[in-house]
Enzyme design. Sequence first.
Site, PDB file in Angstrom:
ATOM      1  N   GLN A 102      -2.231  24.083  19.434  1.00 29.96           N
ATOM      2  CA  GLN A 102      -1.364  24.650  18.407  1.00 29.96           C
ATOM      3  C   GLN A 102      -2.088  25.823  17.744  1.00 29.96           C
ATOM      4  OE1 GLN A 102      -0.679  22.792  14.442  1.00 29.96           O
ATOM      5  NE2 GLN A 102       1.388  22.429  15.223  1.00 29.96           N
ATOM      6  N   TYR A 173       2.425  28.171   6.636  1.00 28.35           N
ATOM      7  CA  TYR A 173       1.279  28.900   7.168  1.00 28.35           C
ATOM      8  C   TYR A 173       1.704  30.327   7.541  1.00 28.35           C
ATOM      9  CZ  TYR A 173      -1.053  24.372   7.157  1.00 28.35           C
ATOM     10  OH  TYR A 173      -1.584  23.170   6.768  1.00 28.35           O
ATOM     11  N   ARG A 221       6.484  25.389  16.426  1.00 29.23           N
ATOM     12  CA  ARG A 221       6.678  24.420  15.327  1.00 29.23           C
ATOM     13  C   ARG A 221       7.225  25.207  14.140  1.00 29.23           C
ATOM     14  NH1 ARG A 221       4.023  19.511  13.245  1.00 29.23           N
ATOM     15  NH2 ARG A 221       5.772  18.463  12.232  1.00 29.23           N
ATOM     16  N   CYS A 348       2.501   2.534  11.221  1.00 27.89           N
ATOM     17  CA  CYS A 348       2.111   3.376  10.088  1.00 27.89           C
ATOM     18  C   CYS A 348       2.956   2.995   8.881  1.00 27.89           C
ATOM     19  CB  CYS A 348       2.334   4.843  10.449  1.00 27.89           C
ATOM     20  SG  CYS A 348       2.273   5.968   9.038  1.00 27.89           S
ATOM     21  N   CYS A 351       1.557   5.610   3.968  1.00 24.95           N
ATOM     22  CA  CYS A 351       0.851   5.637   2.675  1.00 24.95           C
ATOM     23  C   CYS A 351       0.268   7.007   2.370  1.00 24.95           C
ATOM     24  CB  CYS A 351      -0.249   4.586   2.661  1.00 24.95           C
ATOM     25  SG  CYS A 351      -1.597   4.922   3.815  1.00 24.95           S
ATOM     26  N   ALA A 403      -8.081  -7.708   3.462  1.00 27.75           N
ATOM     27  CA  ALA A 403      -9.468  -7.661   3.946  1.00 27.75           C
ATOM     28  C   ALA A 403      -9.810  -8.911   4.748  1.00 27.75           C
ATOM     29  CB  ALA A 403     -10.425  -7.507   2.770  1.00 27.75           C
ATOM     30  N   GLN A 430      -2.632  -9.213  -2.659  1.00 30.72           N
ATOM     31  CA  GLN A 430      -2.011  -8.224  -3.535  1.00 30.72           C
ATOM     32  C   GLN A 430      -0.810  -7.517  -2.910  1.00 30.72           C
ATOM     33  OE1 GLN A 430      -2.693  -7.232  -6.880  1.00 30.72           O
ATOM     34  NE2 GLN A 430      -3.668  -9.250  -6.771  1.00 30.72           N
ATOM     35  N   LYS A 440       9.226   0.095  -1.335  1.00 33.40           N
ATOM     36  CA  LYS A 440       7.825  -0.101  -0.922  1.00 33.40           C
ATOM     37  C   LYS A 440       7.703  -1.159   0.190  1.00 33.40           C
ATOM     38  CE  LYS A 440       4.614   1.486  -2.282  1.00 33.40           C
ATOM     39  NZ  LYS A 440       3.769   1.157  -3.422  1.00 33.40           N
ATOM     40  N   ALA A 467     -11.349 -22.683  -1.854  1.00 32.37           N
ATOM     41  CA  ALA A 467     -12.663 -22.809  -1.237  1.00 32.37           C
ATOM     42  C   ALA A 467     -13.669 -23.425  -2.208  1.00 32.37           C
ATOM     43  CB  ALA A 467     -13.154 -21.451  -0.772  1.00 32.37           C
TER      44      ALA A 467
END
Length: 656
Positions: A102, A173, A221, A348, A351, A403, A430, A440, A467
Amino acid sequence: MYNKLFKNGNIGKLEIKNRIIMMALATGTAKEDQTVGEDVTEYYLERAKGGVGLIIAENTRINDENGVAAKCQVSVARDEHIAPLKKLVDALHKEGTKFFVQLHHPGRETYSNLNGDKPVVAPSAVPCNVCKQNTRQLETVEVENLVKDFVCGAKRAQKAGVDGVELHAAHGYLISQFLSPYTNRRTDKYGGSFENRFSFVKEIVLGIKNACGQDYPISVRLTVDELLNLNGFKGEYFNLNEGVKVSRELEKIGVDAINVSNGIYETFNSLSEPMTYDQGCRTPRIKAIKEAVNIPVIAVNMIKEPSFAEKMLEDGLVDFVGLGRALVADPNWVKKAAEGREEDINRCISCTFCFETLLSQVIPNVGPIKCAVNPRAAHELQYKEFNKNGKGRVVAVVGAGVAGLEAARVLAIRGFKPVILEKADKIGGQINVADKPPRKEKIDWIIEYEKIQLKKLRVEIKLNTEATVDKLKAVKPYAVFIATGGSPVVPKSIEGVDRKNVLTIDQLLGGNIKLTNKKVALIGSGASGLEAAEFLCENKNEVSIIEMQDAIGKGVYIQHYLDAMDKLKKYKVNYMPSNKLLKVTDMGVKLEDTNKNEVVDYKVDYVVLSLGVKSNNELVDLLKDEFENVRIIGDAKVVGRVEGAVRSGFDAAFKL
């Protein structure tokens, strides 16, 4: 299953094995001399092995003097770039994947410190309102020389065996700047009338065809609408009518494909849509171009799932489907779709963290981009192969948030036997709160992916299990991963925060109390606070956002800030920066107006605290005393966002 998606197609005389094109997205993986090295090769090669039909390389530099967008940017500005590029092309061709570069010049959308500390250049001296650089108008002879730079760049690409080139005439651009009356106010042969504004790209196209042959494929593009009306702009700009007209003219002069896009830096969320945008959000503009031309149309359209890509082809909306961030998130997206394994695609979540790191890491030359859901993206050499030496050894993972789940997934791939202990009745941590604000839902995809993968890997998850040392000792772990996450900050120094009408964001979004038709003071205007404000507004509450700093959303990444503030426009939100919460009272809140040095009482029904998160690391010292091999990951180690949690879990498990 996807007959259209996996049918071969042509751009000009170039045959492509399927209808999936990997779109250009800057990664910052080139060497500092802009040559292609192992990092670039591994990044693209992994996507080629994943089944992509055509890869369009990231924005590729054609001019070193004033055309620099980033230091570690692939380039064809010098002959020394040809040989390394050929090695990449040969590797991709072995996988049956075609390759375009590109050709790019940023014009005014770059920074002086990247271009010899001189003013950035543009068709006219109209500075970009995002980059805010001193901007100089190009002389006519300089424009003519830039045409030659584009042509020479194409010729170098051809010498390297590149299958075709794409001209970057999108996103504000340089070529886009010449086309637009918003940025082109010249009076010479390159400005004024439509024909004159079109002449820059026309000379480039004709020059490449002359130098490389009439059959050498050229895609353009094109931003077909700058969408400046979204900013309330009333003057002349490049709109869809001109986008259609330019597309037709490009077809007439021999361009082989139109790659449809929209937006410029000043309407950034339209060219890199955040999570709240739907798949297919660009359809009307793509359709207008498709109906106007007979050459192939390529387009991204917030596509995340193969079924949606197939439908775009079935509907005749496009000839080729463009995937950008989807292939950053999962390099095997195409292969999984072809094999009917859609559930294995790491989708994806939009975010925009890759774009955030483009600004924070790539441009200042700190490092490559990062992906929130795929730590290996642009870091393939760092995480090249999984060492499968787990030998069935047990690893206890405390916490089933992002995690912990990601750590367990990688540990299982490596041959360990992870056992997850989660005190709640479901996984996700969370994310079960973060998915509640309007639009969301995509954030749930990371949990859906992890759940499916862990089931296939036969990872044991013990829910409703807190635990303890005894419970952990019972599984005889080789290692213990602490992924206990974080909790909302509730400053005990503020009198009244323990009242029944005071909620944290977790309590609000978690559904503990449903607020409707209430007057609410939301304390804190970070990203989570702004999302919670929309949630409250949607539930017909009267919201005041109270912020101690002198501006709302200070420190929030610009795309998230703009998206949130745009959504809040339709509500009557009361913004109160420079106000410090002193106390929660019977009547509401007592605030200090730091501008006026005044204390005021403000009447509200409820107070919602959005003051950040603290690590839940109470188990750390206890477990370190009891177990030799302890790893702390996610928010339990450093409070962050999805990307930090995923990367932390991945990295610790990869290196164990």
